[in-house]
Enzyme design. Sequence first.
Site, PDB file in Angstrom:
ATOM      1  N   CYS A 114      42.786 -14.562  27.064  1.00 36.30           N
ATOM      2  CA  CYS A 114      43.735 -13.669  26.388  1.00 36.30           C
ATOM      3  C   CYS A 114      44.157 -12.500  27.275  1.00 36.30           C
ATOM      4  O   CYS A 114      45.238 -11.934  27.089  1.00 36.30           O
ATOM      5  CB  CYS A 114      43.149 -13.158  25.084  1.00 36.30           C
ATOM      6  SG  CYS A 114      41.496 -12.471  25.246  1.00 36.30           S
ATOM      7  N   HIS A 118      38.367  -9.294  23.194  1.00 36.43           N
ATOM      8  CA  HIS A 118      39.644  -9.984  23.018  1.00 36.43           C
ATOM      9  C   HIS A 118      40.786  -9.009  23.296  1.00 36.43           C
ATOM     10  O   HIS A 118      40.676  -7.809  23.051  1.00 36.43           O
ATOM     11  CB  HIS A 118      39.736 -10.524  21.588  1.00 36.43           C
ATOM     12  CG  HIS A 118      40.966 -11.308  21.307  1.00 36.43           C
ATOM     13  ND1 HIS A 118      41.346 -12.407  22.046  1.00 36.43           N
ATOM     14  CD2 HIS A 118      41.921 -11.166  20.345  1.00 36.43           C
ATOM     15  CE1 HIS A 118      42.470 -12.905  21.561  1.00 36.43           C
ATOM     16  NE2 HIS A 118      42.842 -12.169  20.525  1.00 36.43           N
TER      17      HIS A 118
END
Length: 586
Positions: free
Chosen positions: A68, A546
């Site tokens: 990500c 993340h």
Amino acid sequence: SPAPSGNLIPYSHFGIDMLHMHGTENGLRDNDIKPRVSEWEVIQETGTKLKPMYGPGYTGLKNLGNSCYLSSVMQAIFSIPEFQRAYVGNLPRIFDYSPLDPTQDFNTQMTKLGHGLLSGQYSKPPVKSELIEQVMKEEHKPQQNGISPRMFKAFVSKSHPEFSSNRQQDAQEFFLHLVNLVERNRIGSENPSDVFRFLVEERIQCCQTRKVRYTERVDYLMQLPVAMEAATNKDELIAYELTRREAEANRRPLPELVRAKIPFSACLQAFSEPENVDDFWSSALQAKSAGVKTSRFASFPEYLVVQIKKFTFGLDWVPKKFDVSIDMPDLLDINHLRARGLQPGEEELPDISPPIVIPDDSKDRLMNQLIDPSEIDESSVMQLAEMGFPLEACRKAVYFTGNMGAEVAFNWIIVHMEEPDFAEPLTMPGYGGAASAGASVFGATGLDNQPPEEIVAIITSMGFHRNQAVQALRATNNNLERALDWIFSHPEFEEDSDFVIEMENNANANIISEAKPEGPRVKDGSGMYELFAFISHMGTSTMSGHYVCHIKKEGRWVIYNDHRVCASERPPKDLGYMYFYHRVPR
């Protein structure tokens, strides 16, 4: 709550052992003892019904397992017109001239990814029959598959010990890595990364003599410190911390999280204030002295990237993250940070290099201290790696400190962690830590002005040509860090002959003399900017957690969370990690 399934992040990243969870005395499970409104929920806009978006520019990227950081950076990059034109706009020419193996060509891979994100071919709303089927199955959740950046990731990550792994990485480090690749693979005279490049004027003053030295360096992002001391809710923070500790001690649910509220103006003030220069040698006194440094913008870039320095070390030297809320402005004016150069009445420090201090038995002793790379103390390496540092950096730290233990190696890491080759593999022996330090401890150049082979080898091991390394070191008095800056700002020097031909054909180029090569290309202008994108990080370390990206498109904010692309309802502009601004006319 655990990480959303789309993130493909193992529970172990959060210290949760799903096989051995047990209830507490009051019936709560271990994973229930946490703040009720987490960073994860706010940044991903959990709890709001987000409307999926489709079409050109609204295509997501599949998560390949902690990829990500790459997805967020590339979404922001391809929202910039200069990158759209350089790659997608040149698609026919780039594909026509692509080598036999396009998987090994940076421009082909960039163009392919950019076309996938911008064409809209991979982001189409479900047709009516699919919607009927979903309603019948009570699954009215429009599916967004996104595109897989597997080939792109493989290319941009090859030969890099960290990005080639499946571990989570720092989005800021990947941004700089990408800029480096763009610089080295530019298409003709076009270089879209020019939009990020700016010059920093560093002013160092000797506190005793008050004399000054002005130097310039190239940079691609503004690192903004977090001014924790300026928090506007200190009383609330103290009360929260006391309640939290009491709840932890008594195994009760934690209170709702209270974040430090930091004024953006305080962070900007901290950036502009003078800082002490460690180990400053005054050429006026020809001795060590106290020195202070201030940094200003010698030019303002077309696109300003601001990184909030949220990651630091605690008192126990364990990496930690500031969980803060900063009121980042939509309109940013930094014109007051424009460099002014030497001022009337200021006297410059003499241009004298510090003496090379060599202990009596220095070289023989240092060389004897070096160990065989196969004898590196792996237990010390793992102690450092468990703190979140790149494995190759840990190996170098233990090697260059002569297997003297993790504590000594940790000090080496702290000194060298900002260097461009910090995470590069250990490739050859040098003189202790000096080989990676980039300091001019190797002595003056010889009569033939040939830079020391030790430093040349370090630069070539990073993928640059030998003649490029030699040219850069000659131009920077054999200073490794400055030489790397020089290379990034002079990609035209990769081959001398190609450089001369290119400059002769470039009608817009300045006339270049042998004595004074052209300076780095910058797109200077006003220091007034408008926010158009930001990348947020969730988790306690850049090596876990993340990333998601928010981009302002067609007048509204859009959230890019891996393959999911939706209209944003509450963009968390105060919790970002990297912010992208574009210049606006005054």
